[in-house]
Motif scaffolding. Sequence first.
Motif, PDB file in Angstrom:
ATOM      1  N   ARG A  25      48.013 -15.983 -89.213  1.00 25.41           N
ATOM      2  CA  ARG A  25      46.774 -15.721 -90.049  1.00 25.41           C
ATOM      3  C   ARG A  25      45.221 -16.101 -89.655  1.00 25.41           C
ATOM      4  O   ARG A  25      44.358 -15.132 -90.216  1.00 25.41           O
ATOM      5  CB  ARG A  25      46.621 -17.003 -91.497  1.00 25.41           C
ATOM      6  CG  ARG A  25      47.989 -16.334 -92.210  1.00 25.41           C
ATOM      7  CD  ARG A  25      48.123 -17.661 -93.065  1.00 25.41           C
ATOM      8  NE  ARG A  25      48.142 -19.107 -93.304  1.00 25.41           N
ATOM      9  CZ  ARG A  25      49.366 -20.033 -92.950  1.00 25.41           C
ATOM     10  NH1 ARG A  25      50.974 -18.742 -93.227  1.00 25.41           N
ATOM     11  NH2 ARG A  25      49.454 -20.858 -92.779  1.00 25.41           N
ATOM     12  N   ALA A  28      45.063 -12.819 -87.078  1.00 25.39           N
ATOM     13  CA  ALA A  28      45.432 -11.374 -86.624  1.00 25.39           C
ATOM     14  C   ALA A  28      43.786  -9.987 -87.206  1.00 25.39           C
ATOM     15  O   ALA A  28      43.770  -9.877 -86.707  1.00 25.39           O
ATOM     16  CB  ALA A  28      46.409 -11.536 -88.232  1.00 25.39           C
ATOM     17  N   GLN A  36      48.037  -6.663 -84.927  1.00 29.91           N
ATOM     18  CA  GLN A  36      47.925  -7.225 -86.421  1.00 29.91           C
ATOM     19  C   GLN A  36      49.993  -6.184 -86.642  1.00 29.91           C
ATOM     20  O   GLN A  36      50.613  -7.601 -86.944  1.00 29.91           O
ATOM     21  CB  GLN A  36      47.541  -6.029 -86.783  1.00 29.91           C
ATOM     22  CG  GLN A  36      45.586  -6.524 -86.739  1.00 29.91           C
ATOM     23  CD  GLN A  36      45.061  -6.452 -87.899  1.00 29.91           C
ATOM     24  OE1 GLN A  36      45.592  -4.972 -88.480  1.00 29.91           O
ATOM     25  NE2 GLN A  36      43.933  -6.731 -87.830  1.00 29.91           N
ATOM     26  N   GLU A  40      51.554  -8.882 -87.426  1.00 33.32           N
ATOM     27  CA  GLU A  40      53.036  -8.897 -89.469  1.00 33.32           C
ATOM     28  C   GLU A  40      54.125  -9.625 -89.608  1.00 33.32           C
ATOM     29  O   GLU A  40      54.767  -9.803 -89.870  1.00 33.32           O
ATOM     30  CB  GLU A  40      51.985  -8.020 -89.530  1.00 33.32           C
ATOM     31  CG  GLU A  40      50.808  -8.569 -90.262  1.00 33.32           C
ATOM     32  CD  GLU A  40      49.939  -6.728 -90.352  1.00 33.32           C
ATOM     33  OE1 GLU A  40      50.969  -5.924 -90.216  1.00 33.32           O
ATOM     34  OE2 GLU A  40      49.230  -6.707 -90.848  1.00 33.32           O
ATOM     35  N   GLY A  44      55.983 -12.857 -90.740  1.00 36.23           N
ATOM     36  CA  GLY A  44      56.923 -12.249 -91.632  1.00 36.23           C
ATOM     37  C   GLY A  44      58.439 -12.568 -92.275  1.00 36.23           C
ATOM     38  O   GLY A  44      59.649 -12.873 -92.698  1.00 36.23           O
ATOM     39  N   ARG A 251      45.178 -17.629 -97.131  1.00 35.95           N
ATOM     40  CA  ARG A 251      45.248 -16.037 -97.671  1.00 35.95           C
ATOM     41  C   ARG A 251      44.007 -15.500 -98.159  1.00 35.95           C
ATOM     42  O   ARG A 251      43.283 -15.615 -99.816  1.00 35.95           O
ATOM     43  CB  ARG A 251      46.176 -15.053 -98.008  1.00 35.95           C
ATOM     44  CG  ARG A 251      47.495 -15.395 -97.255  1.00 35.95           C
ATOM     45  CD  ARG A 251      49.062 -14.978 -97.782  1.00 35.95           C
ATOM     46  NE  ARG A 251      49.096 -15.733 -98.497  1.00 35.95           N
ATOM     47  CZ  ARG A 251      49.624 -16.071 -99.629  1.00 35.95           C
ATOM     48  NH1 ARG A 251      49.016 -14.268 -99.587  1.00 35.95           N
ATOM     49  NH2 ARG A 251      49.777 -16.202-100.561  1.00 35.95           N
TER      50      ARG A 251
END
Length: 306
Positions: A25, A28, A36, A40, A44, A251
């Motif tokens: 986080r 990125a 990225q 991600e 994820g 975020r």
Amino acid sequence: MTRDVKESFSAGAPPAPAALAAKVRTLAPSMTRSMQLVAEAVAGDPAGCAALTVTGLAELTGTSEATVVRTARLLGYPGYRDLRLALAGLAAQQQSGRAPAVTADITVDDPIADVVAKLAYDEQQTLADTAAALDTVQLGAVVAAAAAARRIDIYGVGASALVGMDLVQKLSRIGLVAQAHSDPHLAVTHAVQLRAGDVAIAITHSGSTWDAIEPLRVAFDRGATTVAITGRPDGPVSQYADHLLTTSTARESELRPAAMSSRTSQLLVVDCLFIGVAQRTYETAAPALSASYEALAHRHSPRTTR
């Protein structure tokens, strides 16, 4: 430049599994698009990516093996094998319930109860991520420098300026000479007066706020010990920081900008810094705190009228 600050960030053991999501986080936004995609993917689906070879992850993300390895190194791992081990550990934590899945963003239609729940979760996760990723060796070095400093200057603008003022208030109560500067011109004119034995701290989530970087650069050139509290340890501020204290952040979203999401982690770092300094200077800090408590208690007590 005579002092190498990049080594202080890259050296040391790879981040623990609990810190991996925080690293993704944090870093990125400053990665290339291909990196990225890798970041991600691992954030994820850590379990799925842990089962892939470097070639498999490159094919999954439409990138190259070199990109996967570069991403692993940027995240703090010597190579992809170390990243796979961390992914497996993170997956195990998530399955055990110790690393919950990320909640949805706050939306304009959320009832206030959902807003409270989502903010509480994000704040807790931000604190946990920051604690997991915080380099305690770097923190200890900053504590030692601040405890012995003739003077401490703190630079920040906007929400970071408020965090700087909070740190000044704490340090002043234990007898240290500390000032916070949000005006960039005053910050530079004060930084010019610094020398070896002084400490300068820049607080900038982006790592690229020039109004905080410029006075830190001046302090660096004057020989002061320089510190950056930042969410972007690879940002321009690192060029002038002897020590980097990295913060995590929740975020960002339309209703929760960076200024909100970064403040929580910055406050944790400055609280850790203050407690460390208070411990190190306990013989003088304890009486100073007692005196301030007494003064405030007297001020808040009912006054006798004549």
